[in-house]
Design an enzyme around this catalytic site. Sequence first.
Site, PDB file in Angstrom:
ATOM      1  N   LYS A  32       0.853  -1.196   0.000  1.00 54.54           N
ATOM      2  CA  LYS A  32       0.000   0.000   0.000  1.00 54.54           C
ATOM      3  C   LYS A  32       0.889   1.246   0.000  1.00 54.54           C
ATOM      4  O   LYS A  32       1.804   1.360   0.811  1.00 54.54           O
ATOM      5  CB  LYS A  32      -0.906   0.001   1.241  1.00 54.54           C
ATOM      6  CG  LYS A  32      -1.858   1.188   1.271  1.00 54.54           C
ATOM      7  CD  LYS A  32      -2.887   1.033   2.377  1.00 54.54           C
ATOM      8  CE  LYS A  32      -2.456   1.625   3.690  1.00 54.54           C
ATOM      9  NZ  LYS A  32      -2.335   3.094   3.730  1.00 54.54           N
ATOM     10  N   ASP A  59      -3.521   4.415  -1.633  1.00 54.41           N
ATOM     11  CA  ASP A  59      -4.470   4.827  -0.588  1.00 54.41           C
ATOM     12  C   ASP A  59      -4.375   6.340  -0.377  1.00 54.41           C
ATOM     13  O   ASP A  59      -3.832   6.807   0.625  1.00 54.41           O
ATOM     14  CB  ASP A  59      -4.120   4.049   0.700  1.00 54.41           C
ATOM     15  CG  ASP A  59      -5.092   4.326   1.834  1.00 54.41           C
ATOM     16  OD1 ASP A  59      -6.221   4.762   1.557  1.00 54.41           O
ATOM     17  OD2 ASP A  59      -4.711   4.084   2.995  1.00 54.41           O
ATOM     18  N   LEU A  60      -4.936   7.085  -1.326  1.00 51.82           N
ATOM     19  CA  LEU A  60      -4.830   8.551  -1.238  1.00 51.82           C
ATOM     20  C   LEU A  60      -6.066   9.176  -0.598  1.00 51.82           C
ATOM     21  O   LEU A  60      -6.117  10.385  -0.385  1.00 51.82           O
ATOM     22  CB  LEU A  60      -4.548   9.152  -2.625  1.00 51.82           C
ATOM     23  CG  LEU A  60      -3.226   8.688  -3.246  1.00 51.82           C
ATOM     24  CD1 LEU A  60      -2.984   9.369  -4.595  1.00 51.82           C
ATOM     25  CD2 LEU A  60      -2.044   8.948  -2.321  1.00 51.82           C
ATOM     26  N   LYS A  61      -7.066   8.376  -0.324  1.00 54.25           N
ATOM     27  CA  LYS A  61      -8.248   8.824   0.436  1.00 54.25           C
ATOM     28  C   LYS A  61      -8.770  10.173  -0.034  1.00 54.25           C
ATOM     29  O   LYS A  61      -8.845  11.141   0.734  1.00 54.25           O
ATOM     30  CB  LYS A  61      -7.927   8.907   1.932  1.00 54.25           C
ATOM     31  CG  LYS A  61      -7.496   7.606   2.569  1.00 54.25           C
ATOM     32  CD  LYS A  61      -7.388   7.767   4.065  1.00 54.25           C
ATOM     33  CE  LYS A  61      -6.861   6.531   4.754  1.00 54.25           C
ATOM     34  NZ  LYS A  61      -5.440   6.256   4.503  1.00 54.25           N
ATOM     35  N   HIS A  63     -10.998  13.254  -0.864  1.00 53.25           N
ATOM     36  CA  HIS A  63     -12.163  13.827  -0.180  1.00 53.25           C
ATOM     37  C   HIS A  63     -12.335  15.255  -0.682  1.00 53.25           C
ATOM     38  O   HIS A  63     -11.648  16.181  -0.232  1.00 53.25           O
ATOM     39  CB  HIS A  63     -11.943  13.819   1.339  1.00 53.25           C
ATOM     40  CG  HIS A  63     -13.206  14.013   2.109  1.00 53.25           C
ATOM     41  ND1 HIS A  63     -13.246  14.319   3.435  1.00 53.25           N
ATOM     42  CD2 HIS A  63     -14.507  13.941   1.725  1.00 53.25           C
ATOM     43  CE1 HIS A  63     -14.495  14.426   3.841  1.00 53.25           C
ATOM     44  NE2 HIS A  63     -15.279  14.199   2.810  1.00 53.25           N
ATOM     45  N   ASP A  64     -13.258  15.451  -1.638  1.00 51.08           N
ATOM     46  CA  ASP A  64     -13.416  16.789  -2.214  1.00 51.08           C
ATOM     47  C   ASP A  64     -14.741  16.841  -2.979  1.00 51.08           C
ATOM     48  O   ASP A  64     -15.526  15.887  -2.932  1.00 51.08           O
ATOM     49  CB  ASP A  64     -12.204  17.091  -3.135  1.00 51.08           C
ATOM     50  CG  ASP A  64     -11.822  18.567  -3.111  1.00 51.08           C
ATOM     51  OD1 ASP A  64     -12.743  19.410  -3.223  1.00 51.08           O
ATOM     52  OD2 ASP A  64     -10.626  18.892  -2.969  1.00 51.08           O
ATOM     53  N   THR A 123     -10.475   3.868  10.917  1.00 48.38           N
ATOM     54  CA  THR A 123     -10.386   2.890  12.007  1.00 48.38           C
ATOM     55  C   THR A 123      -9.778   3.489  13.282  1.00 48.38           C
ATOM     56  O   THR A 123      -9.734   2.833  14.316  1.00 48.38           O
ATOM     57  CB  THR A 123      -9.547   1.675  11.561  1.00 48.38           C
ATOM     58  OG1 THR A 123      -8.292   2.159  11.055  1.00 48.38           O
ATOM     59  CG2 THR A 123     -10.245   0.890  10.483  1.00 48.38           C
ATOM     60  N   ARG A 215       2.276  -1.534  11.116  1.00 42.79           N
ATOM     61  CA  ARG A 215       3.279  -1.510  12.181  1.00 42.79           C
ATOM     62  C   ARG A 215       3.538  -2.844  12.880  1.00 42.79           C
ATOM     63  O   ARG A 215       4.687  -3.096  13.258  1.00 42.79           O
ATOM     64  CB  ARG A 215       2.934  -0.393  13.176  1.00 42.79           C
ATOM     65  CG  ARG A 215       3.224   0.989  12.586  1.00 42.79           C
ATOM     66  CD  ARG A 215       2.530   2.095  13.335  1.00 42.79           C
ATOM     67  NE  ARG A 215       1.081   2.059  13.119  1.00 42.79           N
ATOM     68  CZ  ARG A 215       0.230   2.925  13.661  1.00 42.79           C
ATOM     69  NH1 ARG A 215       0.678   3.887  14.453  1.00 42.79           N
ATOM     70  NH2 ARG A 215      -1.059   2.829  13.393  1.00 42.79           N
TER      71      ARG A 215
HETATM   72  O1  LIG Z   1      -9.613   3.584   8.136  1.00 44.99           O
HETATM   73  C1  LIG Z   1      -8.426   3.443   7.792  1.00 44.99           C
HETATM   74  C2  LIG Z   1      -7.999   3.637   6.502  1.00 44.99           C
HETATM   75  C3  LIG Z   1      -6.675   3.440   6.185  1.00 44.99           C
HETATM   76  N1  LIG Z   1      -5.772   3.075   7.131  1.00 44.99           N
HETATM   77  C4  LIG Z   1      -4.369   2.868   6.725  1.00 44.99           C
HETATM   78  O2  LIG Z   1      -3.990   1.518   6.976  1.00 44.99           O
HETATM   79  C5  LIG Z   1      -2.681   1.461   7.498  1.00 44.99           C
HETATM   80  C6  LIG Z   1      -2.713   0.819   8.860  1.00 44.99           C
HETATM   81  O3  LIG Z   1      -1.414   0.769   9.386  1.00 44.99           O
HETATM   82  P1  LIG Z   1      -1.108   0.147  10.829  1.00 44.99           P
HETATM   83  O4  LIG Z   1       0.341   0.439  11.017  1.00 44.99           O
HETATM   84  O5  LIG Z   1      -1.397  -1.337  10.721  1.00 44.99           O
HETATM   85  O6  LIG Z   1      -1.970   0.819  11.819  1.00 44.99           O
HETATM   86  C7  LIG Z   1      -2.129   2.896   7.507  1.00 44.99           C
HETATM   87  O7  LIG Z   1      -1.377   3.060   6.332  1.00 44.99           O
HETATM   88  C8  LIG Z   1      -3.373   3.762   7.444  1.00 44.99           C
HETATM   89  O8  LIG Z   1      -3.157   4.932   6.695  1.00 44.99           O
HETATM   90  C9  LIG Z   1      -6.197   2.885   8.418  1.00 44.99           C
HETATM   91  O9  LIG Z   1      -5.396   2.549   9.322  1.00 44.99           O
HETATM   92  N2  LIG Z   1      -7.514   3.053   8.715  1.00 44.99           N
END
Ligand SMILES: O=c1ccn([C@@H]2O[C@H](COP(=O)(O)O)[C@@H](O)[C@H]2O)c(=O)[nH]1
Length: 246
Positions: A32, A59-61, A63-64, A123, A215
């Site tokens: 990602k 994953d650029l999310k 929002h606009d 999350t 992580r």
């Molecule tokens: O709701 C969301 C959307 C995206 N993320 C992304 O996932 C990874 C999670 O990384 P961890 O290190 O396992 O916490 C991170 O790149 C977020 O930008 C998310 O966590 N929640």
Amino acid sequence: MNAEKIIVPLDVSDLDSAIALINKLPQVTFWKVGLELFTSTGPKILDILKSQEKRIFLDLKFHDIPNTVAGACRAAAGYGVDLLTIHATCGSDALKAAAEAVEIGAEKAGTKPPQLIAITLLTSISPRQLAFDLKIPLELPEFALEMALLAEKSGLNGAVCSPQEVQQLRETCKNDFLLVCPGVRPTWSEKGDQKRSLTPSQAITAGADYLVIGRPITAAAEPELAWNLIVEELKTFPTKNQRPLD
Ligand SMILES: O=c1ccn([C@@H]2O[C@H](COP(=O)(O)O)[C@@H](O)[C@H]2O)c(=O)[nH]1
């Protein structure tokens, strides 16, 4: 193969660190690229991943407003990535415009369109924050479900949700609606800023198509060992939803 359902984020600030991580974990097939790396280094990392035949979640999310997300989606679709994100809270006009735009952008670039998936609710947001910071008067699972249904109705391919809501979304959304879960935490790892986690096996059992695990692997003293532990955990949990991206 459950290992192919694990997406590892390249949450680093420069290309050298990204390449070092990719080389440290050759078993990872799906990476990602998110806001930090893309903002600091641009699309070069996508070529590097493609040259190694890795799958890519961009994953650029977005929002606009509709016109702006459509432009961004047209451009992003030209990169030939597998997954692309937009926030469901952009609303139905923007989601529909984005869904149309990825098709146009990919066609123009002569590539396959990415699966466009909507963030339902980050999350890192707790039920308390949803109510008191965001002033959303719905229970959290209901809000996440409504956002997923809005995305589905607007022509998107799937949603990003926490593992705690994935079962409900799986039972309600169409079978081929992709469900991607970040916020996944093995029992031996720290939760950090994630507020609605489950373990990898719980998330897969609940119906997740893909798990995003960062992580616990990338910040581990031995990333390869952490990866192997997660893959081992998942081996005993056959997946209900065998839906490859292509
Ligand atoms: O709701 C969301 C959307 C995206 N993320 C992304 O996932 C990874 C999670 O990384 P961890 O290190 O396992 O916490 C991170 O790149 C977020 O930008 C998310 O966590 N929640």
